[in-house]
Design a protein around this motif. Sequence first.
Motif, mmCIF file in Angstrom:
data_model
loop_
_atom_site.group_PDB
_atom_site.id
_atom_site.type_symbol
_atom_site.label_atom_id
_atom_site.label_comp_id
_atom_site.label_asym_id
_atom_site.label_seq_id
_atom_site.Cartn_x
_atom_site.Cartn_y
_atom_site.Cartn_z
ATOM 1 N N UNK A 37 0.824 -1.216 0.000
ATOM 2 C CA UNK A 37 0.000 0.000 0.000
ATOM 3 C C UNK A 37 0.857 1.264 0.000
ATOM 4 N N UNK A 38 1.886 1.266 0.821
ATOM 5 C CA UNK A 38 2.765 2.446 0.866
ATOM 6 C C UNK A 38 3.442 2.642 -0.487
ATOM 7 N N UNK A 39 3.887 1.543 -1.075
ATOM 8 C CA UNK A 39 4.559 1.626 -2.374
ATOM 9 C C UNK A 39 3.612 2.157 -3.437
ATOM 10 N N UNK A 40 2.386 1.646 -3.425
ATOM 11 C CA UNK A 40 1.389 2.104 -4.397
ATOM 12 C C UNK A 40 1.075 3.589 -4.202
ATOM 13 N N UNK A 41 0.933 3.995 -2.951
ATOM 14 C CA UNK A 41 0.596 5.394 -2.669
ATOM 15 C C UNK A 41 1.733 6.322 -3.107
ATOM 16 N N UNK A 42 2.954 5.875 -2.884
ATOM 17 C CA UNK A 42 4.139 6.633 -3.327
ATOM 18 C C UNK A 42 4.112 6.783 -4.842
ATOM 19 N N UNK A 43 3.840 5.677 -5.514
ATOM 20 C CA UNK A 43 3.810 5.701 -6.979
ATOM 21 C C UNK A 43 2.722 6.658 -7.489
ATOM 22 N N UNK A 104 0.055 17.323 3.116
ATOM 23 C CA UNK A 104 -0.054 16.063 3.863
ATOM 24 C C UNK A 104 -1.304 15.309 3.475
ATOM 25 N N UNK A 105 -1.092 14.105 2.988
ATOM 26 C CA UNK A 105 -2.204 13.248 2.581
ATOM 27 C C UNK A 105 -2.362 12.125 3.611
ATOM 28 N N UNK A 106 -3.582 11.991 4.096
ATOM 29 C CA UNK A 106 -3.850 10.876 5.016
ATOM 30 C C UNK A 106 -4.891 9.957 4.395
ATOM 31 N N UNK A 107 -4.500 8.724 4.178
ATOM 32 C CA UNK A 107 -5.384 7.735 3.568
ATOM 33 C C UNK A 107 -5.812 6.737 4.637
ATOM 34 N N UNK A 115 -13.233 -8.678 4.275
ATOM 35 C CA UNK A 115 -12.199 -7.971 5.033
ATOM 36 C C UNK A 115 -12.168 -6.495 4.670
ATOM 37 N N UNK A 116 -11.603 -5.687 5.565
ATOM 38 C CA UNK A 116 -11.520 -4.246 5.308
ATOM 39 C C UNK A 116 -10.762 -3.978 4.004
ATOM 40 N N UNK A 117 -11.026 -2.833 3.431
ATOM 41 C CA UNK A 117 -10.325 -2.455 2.206
ATOM 42 C C UNK A 117 -9.483 -1.201 2.449
ATOM 43 N N UNK A 118 -8.561 -0.968 1.537
ATOM 44 C CA UNK A 118 -7.562 0.083 1.732
ATOM 45 C C UNK A 118 -7.753 1.180 0.690
ATOM 46 N N UNK A 119 -8.070 2.387 1.157
ATOM 47 C CA UNK A 119 -8.241 3.518 0.253
ATOM 48 C C UNK A 119 -7.010 3.810 -0.592
ATOM 49 N N UNK A 120 -5.844 3.410 -0.107
ATOM 50 C CA UNK A 120 -4.609 3.624 -0.872
ATOM 51 C C UNK A 120 -4.652 2.939 -2.233
ATOM 52 N N UNK A 121 -5.457 1.892 -2.321
ATOM 53 C CA UNK A 121 -5.490 1.110 -3.546
ATOM 54 C C UNK A 121 -6.602 1.546 -4.490
ATOM 55 N N UNK A 122 -7.413 2.521 -4.074
ATOM 56 C CA UNK A 122 -8.423 3.060 -4.990
ATOM 57 C C UNK A 122 -7.902 4.383 -5.537
ATOM 58 N N UNK A 123 -7.401 4.328 -6.765
ATOM 59 C CA UNK A 123 -6.758 5.517 -7.326
ATOM 60 C C UNK A 123 -7.658 6.742 -7.275
ATOM 61 N N UNK A 124 -8.956 6.538 -7.437
ATOM 62 C CA UNK A 124 -9.870 7.679 -7.449
ATOM 63 C C UNK A 124 -9.781 8.489 -6.165
ATOM 64 N N UNK A 125 -9.607 7.813 -5.043
ATOM 65 C CA UNK A 125 -9.525 8.534 -3.770
ATOM 66 C C UNK A 125 -8.201 9.292 -3.674
#
Length: 342
Positions: A37-43, A104-107, A115-125
């Motif tokens: 998730x961190x890697x994706x968000x960085x990208x 500062x971005x907080x996801x 299971x819970x989902x991660x906003x980091x992986x929804x590019x739209x957000x």
Amino acid sequence: MKEGELSSAYRPRSGHKLHFHYDIDFAKNPKSYLDASITQLFYTNNALHDLFYAYGFTENAGNFQADNFGRGGVAGDPVIAFAQDGSGYNNANFATPPDGKNGKMRMYVWNTVVPNRDGDLENGIVIHEFGHGVSNRLTGGPHNSGCLAWGESGGMGEGWGDVWATIFRHRTADRAHRDYGPWHMGKYANGGSTGIRKYPYSPDVDVNPSTYSFLNHQGYWGVHAKGEVWAAILLEVYWNLIDELGWTSDWKSASVDKGNTLFNQLIVDGLTMQPCRPTFLDARSAILQAEAVLTGGKHACAIWRGFAKRGLGVDAQRIPGKNPWDDDNRIDGFSVPEECRP
Ligand SMILES: [Zn+2]
């Protein structure tokens, strides 16, 4: 940001190979794939930096960069993006101080689904949140980040985010086409079928009936509801420009000869031209002014037709409230200027 806040935050380590590859098991909760998730968000943040740079969100315009390479603006302000931030659920946010201070971005993780989902992986957000940084820095200049704080201007801040989230996810011409929708926000993260807005985005007024005067309705006091109206209006302009000029997958070309890239250029230019705390009418004027400067009025009627379809035509009116407790009254106008009539 406080010295050390970034250096002490957890980040994945790749070793000397700089090879950031992590597997995800979506049957597990997001914590189990934090490195991915961190890697994706960085990208995604870096991709957005480069994309907006092509449209003029440069060092001089107040972009977010560690090093400005002597090209102007204030350096030392890359976006600090917190993946799976623990301070909330089912949302995300972006803080935009003036140029030179970190955005500062907080996801957040979404616990509306198991299971819970991660906003980091929804590019739209992520796109929506980064968009706050862009619109805030460009409106009123990079040193004034308080120009989209509330009311119609705050609503449009949300709307631009939704517009970018919608259009940048189009990967092919057919998906960008008006017939492909409806387009949802937050639909992956919240695990539902309808996303998080009142209406999905669609040119079909039975699917999304939003018009300018919806701002008068009950339930439209908040910035997200206002933003939905603004996004619904702007997307009509987007489709009209694609009808006229077609669509390109080469977003970074910032070409004025293709509908989607011209649209984005006009949006970005309009942000820089509009006043601090703009109304919908101010922002409409700025986009038309941007088109006059860039393409000499060739596409003004396509733009007007888009605005007019959703009540922001040449005869739209905003009647200011008589006192602070009395909200403004907006009257839909569905007309285009004389020269755009058949
Ligand atoms: Zn937002």
